[in-house]
Enzyme design. Structure first.
Site, PDB file in Angstrom:
ATOM      1  N   THR A 193     -19.130  41.536 -19.149  1.00  0.00           N
ATOM      2  CA  THR A 193     -20.461  41.280 -19.711  1.00  0.00           C
ATOM      3  C   THR A 193     -21.558  41.566 -18.688  1.00  0.00           C
ATOM      4  O   THR A 193     -22.728  41.611 -19.044  1.00  0.00           O
ATOM      5  CB  THR A 193     -20.597  39.822 -20.188  1.00  0.00           C
ATOM      6  OG1 THR A 193     -20.365  38.925 -19.096  1.00  0.00           O
ATOM      7  CG2 THR A 193     -19.631  39.525 -21.321  1.00  0.00           C
ATOM      8  N   ASN A 298     -14.986  30.171 -11.223  1.00  0.00           N
ATOM      9  CA  ASN A 298     -14.044  29.059 -11.121  1.00  0.00           C
ATOM     10  C   ASN A 298     -12.587  29.524 -11.020  1.00  0.00           C
ATOM     11  O   ASN A 298     -12.240  30.624 -11.440  1.00  0.00           O
ATOM     12  CB  ASN A 298     -14.176  28.153 -12.339  1.00  0.00           C
ATOM     13  CG  ASN A 298     -13.973  28.899 -13.646  1.00  0.00           C
ATOM     14  OD1 ASN A 298     -14.925  29.474 -14.167  1.00  0.00           O
ATOM     15  ND2 ASN A 298     -12.752  28.918 -14.180  1.00  0.00           N
ATOM     16  N   ASP A 341     -15.235  23.020 -13.156  1.00  0.00           N
ATOM     17  CA  ASP A 341     -15.799  24.268 -13.671  1.00  0.00           C
ATOM     18  C   ASP A 341     -17.218  24.507 -13.149  1.00  0.00           C
ATOM     19  O   ASP A 341     -18.075  25.028 -13.854  1.00  0.00           O
ATOM     20  CB  ASP A 341     -15.803  24.282 -15.205  1.00  0.00           C
ATOM     21  CG  ASP A 341     -16.045  25.674 -15.758  1.00  0.00           C
ATOM     22  OD1 ASP A 341     -15.463  26.635 -15.226  1.00  0.00           O
ATOM     23  OD2 ASP A 341     -16.840  25.817 -16.705  1.00  0.00           O
TER      24      ASP A 341
END
Length: 570
Positions: A193, A298, A341
């Protein structure tokens, strides 16, 4: 508002819907609306190098190689921004989240949408010049929406990363596909992305997939042929255990059971191939030093850390590598063995900063999901300072439990992927923040083979207030200069200009201009859908324009749209 990341992540099972949306897609060619672009849209290396001084074009998604998002133009300024009006609105064919930052070359604007459409527009009228629609493969596994954050333009080509992990080169004048190469295997959880960046004939791409058990990387491809030049893995085969750090960058205890981790590592150290470490956002490049700087996401699985002992390098880190070879130079890890996260995602910014003695040095700064702005020395990565926290820190670092443990710092941040902007005249960095208290739930989870792999869930508090703010930080002192609260969590990024302005959008459709020195709201416009993309500035025929996409956001479920708004003074 969604209560769990589970409902925000799309996997291969939904690709039938994606294929349906793309039923009319054209393979390998752009659909021209007005013939070939007549303007010169060729971008040479010198232009890319000097983009920070270019008031006319916007040649990088974040303005320049330093990613300062600071526009030198000041025709639109704090004194007249109240007169800003729409110059045109361009509507795309895709009503879905938009996180694109337009690139503008000699009056031609390149924008992207979800599901990997690219448009070339007349940057003064919005007239469509060509439209390319990527034909996605049968599998695309991706996190947090089908987004695309923009293209890179270099030479006579436009470069696009795709949801099914391809790198595509298009003819800048016609939109015709010139070549396509696979970056990684989407069946294993890889996707793209991010916007690429091009330097010295190389196209640099990171990867998504930290929620799917990938092994992260940054890759360089030959800009002419698409052939792979080098790969840097963000998860080293050896040494990923690190030093077993017990404190975060702010000096707070992370409550690790080091003895248990070392025992598990001695039993099995083969997990490095599924340890995550995606690189979400475009790297910064120091051309003089020949270094590439990027942040790493993460570890996998996100919340269940028992089977991935050690610091899990280079996750949650700022990393520097050699531009020509991809060789490691240095790293700084913000959160070791992350089970919350709280990855490093917002792109690094290169700017001169004061060191510990007050001397100006070449620095690199990062806005963390932890809620801090980190200031580093560029030559070796050591932390010069961190800012005062921009969001509440109550409960950090409470370990996730099966029933759920609350932290004021939610898993979205802090500062999410949203790029910061800086104003070097003021010495300020501008960040958009999310305030989303959450409960963290952990559960044992074996590697599922390229499918969603959280090892638990994080959930917003039912009935709890969720909001945000825009924050100005003095990066030479770490002090907060001003904050403006927002009704909803902020996602999308900031733009600063020499006209003493800061632009940022909100999920409720508001696009605002703030005074760079005081934070006062000087102007706003309602765009009708979430403004969750970073704005850009450019000029054509001596007139300054501000452009921003309004398409909402999948991750926070803000109202969708399909428009690019472009503003100018009457």
């Amino acid at each position: 508002m969604k209560t769990s990341l589970r409902s925000l992540l799309l996997t291969a099972s939904v690709m039938a819907a994606v294929s349906a949306m793309a039923a009319e897609e054209i393979t390998g060619a752009g659909a021209q609306k007005d013939g070939a672009i007549r303007a010169n849209v060729t971008v040479n290396q010198g232009m890319l190098d000097n983009a920070a001084k270019n008031m006319t074009d916007n040649l990088h998604v974040n303005g320049n190689y330093g990613q300062t998002r600071y526009a030198m133009a000041k025709q639109i300024n704090a004194g007249n921004v109240g007169k800003l009006k729409p110059a045109f609105v361009f509507q795309t064919a895709v009503v879905e989240s938009m996180e694109t930052a337009p690139v503008v070359v000699n009056g031609v604007m390149y924008v992207t949408t979800s599901f990997d459409h690219v448009y070339a527009l007349d940057a003064t009228t919005g007239k469509e010049l060509w439209h390319y629609k990527q034909k996605l493969g049968p599998v695309a596994t991706y996190c947090c929406g089908p987004n695309n954050r923009g293209v890179a333009v270099a030479g006579d080509k436009v470069y696009l990363g795709t949801l099914d992990a391809k790198l595509v080169a298009l003819d800048a004048k016609t939109g015709k596909m010139l070549w396509e190469t696979e970056i990684a295997d989407p069946e294993k959880g890889y996707s793209e992305t991010m916007a690429p960046v091009v330097a010295d004939g190389k196209v640099l791409m990171g990867t998504n997939g930290g929620e799917y058990g990938i092994r992260g990387f940054v890759k360089a491809f030959d800009a002419e042929t698409g052939k792979l030049v080098w790969t840097f893995y963000t998860i080293p085969e050896k040494g990923h255990e690190g030093v077993f750090a017990t404190k975060d960058a702010a000096g707070r205890d992370m409550h690790r059971d080091i003895a248990a981790e070392k025992a598990e590592l001695a039993r099995d150290a083969s997990f490095y191939q599924t340890l995550g470490g995606g690189v979400w956002m475009t790297p910064a490049i120091d051309r003089k030093a020949g270094l590439v700087f990027f942040t790493v996401g993460n570890p996998s699985p996100d919340l269940y850390g028992a089977k991935r002992p050690g610091d899990n390098l280079y996750t949650d880190s700022l990393v520097a590598i050699d531009l020509n070879t991809g060789e490691y130079r240095w790293h700084y890890q913000y959160v070791a063995h992350d089970v919350w996260d709280l990855d490093a995602v917002s792109p690094p910014v290169l700017v001169d900063v004061k060191d510990e003695s007050g001397k100006m040095v070449e620095g690199v700064i990062h806005g963390g999901k932890t809620g801090y702005v980190y200031v580093h020395d560029r030559k070796d990565g050591h932390l010069i300072r961190l800012s005062k926290p921009m969001v509440p820190q109550d409960g950090v670092w409470s370990l996730p439990t099966a029933s759920g443990e609350r932290m004021e710092l939610g898993a979205n941040g802090g500062v999410e992927w949203s790029p910061m902007a800086v104003n070097p005249k003021i010495g300020a960095a501008y960040a958009v923040n999310l305030l989303q208290p959450m409960t963290y739930h952990v559960e044992e989870a074996a590697y599922p083979g390229g499918k969603l792999w959280l090892g638990g869930a994080f959930k917003t508090i039912p009935g709890g207030k969720q909001s945000g703010n825009v924050t100005a930080v003095d990066y030479n002192t770490g002090k907060i200069l001003w904050q403006q609260p927002t009704d909803e969590p902020m996602m999308g990024g900031a733009l600063a200009t020499a006209g003493d302005l800061v632009f940022a959008g909100e999920g409720n459709g508001a696009f605002k201009a703030y005074h760079a020195k005081t934070g006062k709201v000087l102007w706003q416009f309602q765009c009708g859908a979430g403004v969750n993309a970073p704005a850009v500035s450019y000029m054509v025929n001596g007139k300054q324009y501000i452009a921003v996409a309004a398409g909402g956001n999948s991750q926070l479920d803000f109202k969708r749209g399909n428009s690019v708004f472009v503003f100018a003074l009457n």
